[in-house]
Design an enzyme around this catalytic site. Structure first.
Site, PDB file in Angstrom:
ATOM      1  N   ASN A 263       0.864  -1.188   0.000  1.00 44.14           N
ATOM      2  CA  ASN A 263       0.000   0.000   0.000  1.00 44.14           C
ATOM      3  C   ASN A 263       0.894   1.229   0.000  1.00 44.14           C
ATOM      4  OD1 ASN A 263      -1.808   2.043   0.492  1.00 44.14           O
ATOM      5  ND2 ASN A 263      -2.434   1.320   2.534  1.00 44.14           N
TER       6      ASN A 263
ATOM      7  N   HIS B 227      -9.571   1.086   5.182  1.00 46.31           N
ATOM      8  CA  HIS B 227      -8.279   1.273   5.859  1.00 46.31           C
ATOM      9  C   HIS B 227      -8.483   2.194   7.066  1.00 46.31           C
ATOM     10  CE1 HIS B 227      -4.147   2.363   6.659  1.00 46.31           C
ATOM     11  NE2 HIS B 227      -3.782   1.320   5.948  1.00 46.31           N
TER      12      HIS B 227
ATOM     13  N   GLU C  91      -5.097  -5.057  10.620  1.00 50.99           N
ATOM     14  CA  GLU C  91      -4.102  -4.006  10.802  1.00 50.99           C
ATOM     15  C   GLU C  91      -4.348  -3.283  12.125  1.00 50.99           C
ATOM     16  OE1 GLU C  91      -2.125  -2.752   6.859  1.00 50.99           O
ATOM     17  OE2 GLU C  91      -3.792  -1.409   7.247  1.00 50.99           O
TER      18      GLU C  91
ATOM     19  N   LYS D  74       0.030   4.237  -0.202  1.00 49.64           N
ATOM     20  CA  LYS D  74      -0.639   5.390   0.427  1.00 49.64           C
ATOM     21  C   LYS D  74      -0.477   6.642  -0.452  1.00 49.64           C
ATOM     22  CE  LYS D  74      -0.235   3.122   4.860  1.00 49.64           C
ATOM     23  NZ  LYS D  74      -0.088   3.215   6.318  1.00 49.64           N
TER      24      LYS D  74
ATOM     25  N   SER E 108       3.771  -2.176  10.291  1.00 50.31           N
ATOM     26  CA  SER E 108       5.222  -2.248  10.512  1.00 50.31           C
ATOM     27  C   SER E 108       5.844  -3.571  10.055  1.00 50.31           C
ATOM     28  CB  SER E 108       5.561  -1.949  11.982  1.00 50.31           C
ATOM     29  OG  SER E 108       5.170  -0.619  12.297  1.00 50.31           O
TER      30      SER E 108
HETATM   31  P1  13P Z   1       3.177   0.392   7.720  1.00 55.33           P
HETATM   32  O1  13P Z   1       3.701  -0.872   7.071  1.00 55.33           O
HETATM   33  O2  13P Z   1       3.873   1.624   7.245  1.00 55.33           O
HETATM   34  O3  13P Z   1       3.092   0.249   9.191  1.00 55.33           O
HETATM   35  O4  13P Z   1       1.651   0.573   7.188  1.00 55.33           O
HETATM   36  C1  13P Z   1       0.786  -0.492   7.262  1.00 55.33           C
HETATM   37  C2  13P Z   1      -0.435  -0.141   6.502  1.00 55.33           C
HETATM   38  O5  13P Z   1      -1.200   0.720   6.916  1.00 55.33           O
HETATM   39  C3  13P Z   1      -0.683  -0.845   5.240  1.00 55.33           C
HETATM   40  O6  13P Z   1      -1.973  -0.622   4.772  1.00 55.33           O
END
Ligand code: 13P
Length: 259
Positions: free
Chosen positions: A10, A100, A172, A12, A218
């Site tokens: 992802n 999300h 998550e 983002k 993470s």
């Molecule tokens: P991180 O891997 O940066 O913690 O983000 C996880 C996430 O939100 C994936 O959708």
């Protein structure tokens, strides 16, 4: 086990379409095709980079699935600034993240909105990747299981169970996202086991077994193997580390050799 794991990146709100092309090509040179036969991979660039990424995936025949991070629940209409699921499907998008925690928190998406999005994704023949997870306060109160159950029930309410065999659910925990503090593998497994048991109650055990459950929060090359070696963790949803082709390739390699 014999299951094929899914590793999803992802991205983002990162990468222009040009940066996305560079990142994808940098990933591609780090992966070989025999490795990619052992694990499914999806990448979820921002909307503005989808077309460019799709073109490179197709031109270079890169075996990764194209994913989006969100969509509207209607196929068209007077919704200024929104992107519809039919537009995504036309671009070759195969998977769409819905619910999300960043959308729930910053854009106030409710379980009802998420359920409508999930149905819109299915209506457009794409795979929804439903995200669920508890806050730190909820974990400390012992409310993790209740939270996961209510998010699952809320999102799946009224959806025809027969359409859900390809559903992906990503666990998550909010406290693990972007903090460098991943869940312990045993906690990730316990949460995914609980999700599978709720799915089993809602959809029947046969379907619940088919649904892929991912862990996200993470994830990095050092914790992937242990996370996915758990029976109910069928892959990982990676944020920050998926932006670094070196790290993302290492995560994919870990998953391919563990699955
Ligand atoms: P991180 O891997 O940066 O913690 O983000 C996880 C996430 O939100 C994936 O959708």
């Amino acid at each position: 086990m014999g299951r094929k794991l899914l590793v999803s990146g992802n991205w983002k709100m990162n990468y222009t379409h040009l940066e996305a092309i560079t990142a994808l090509q940098a990933l591609d040179v780090r992966l070989n095709r025999s490795l990619l036969a052992k694990v499914d991979v999806s990448i979820h660039p921002p909307f503005t980079a989808l077309r460019s990424v799709q073109t490179v995936v197709e031109a270079d025949d890169i075996p990764v699935m194209l994913g989006a991070q969100n969509c509207h629940f209607e196929d068209k209409g007077a919704y200024t600034g929104e992107v519809s699921p039919s537009m995504l499907a036309k671009l070759g998008v195969q998977l769409v993240i819905v619910g999300h925690s960043e959308r729930r928190t910053y854009f106030h998406e409710t379980d009802d909105d998420i359920s409508r999005k999930l149905s819109a994704v299915l209506r457009n023949k794409m795979i929804p990747m439903l995200c669920v997870g508890e806050s730190l306060a909820e974990r400390e109160e012992g409310a993790t299981e209740a939270k996961l159950e209510s998010q699952l029930r809320g999102a799946l309410a009224g959806i025809d169970r027969k359409s859900l065999s390809d559903l992906v659910v990503a666990y998550e925990p909010i406290w693990a996202i972007g903090t460098g503090r991943a869940a312990y593998p045993d906690d990730a497994e316990a949460a995914c086991r609980h999700l599978r048991s709720v799915l089993s109650q809602l959809l029947g055990s046969e379907l619940a077994e088919q649904i892929r459950l991912l862990y996200g929060g993470s994830v990095d090359p050092d914790n992937t193997a242990e996370l996915v070696s758990n029976e109910d963790v069928d892959g990982v949803l990676v944020g920050g580390a998926s932006l670094d082709p070196e790290k993302f390739a290492a995560i994919i390699k870990q998953a391919a050799s563990t699955g």
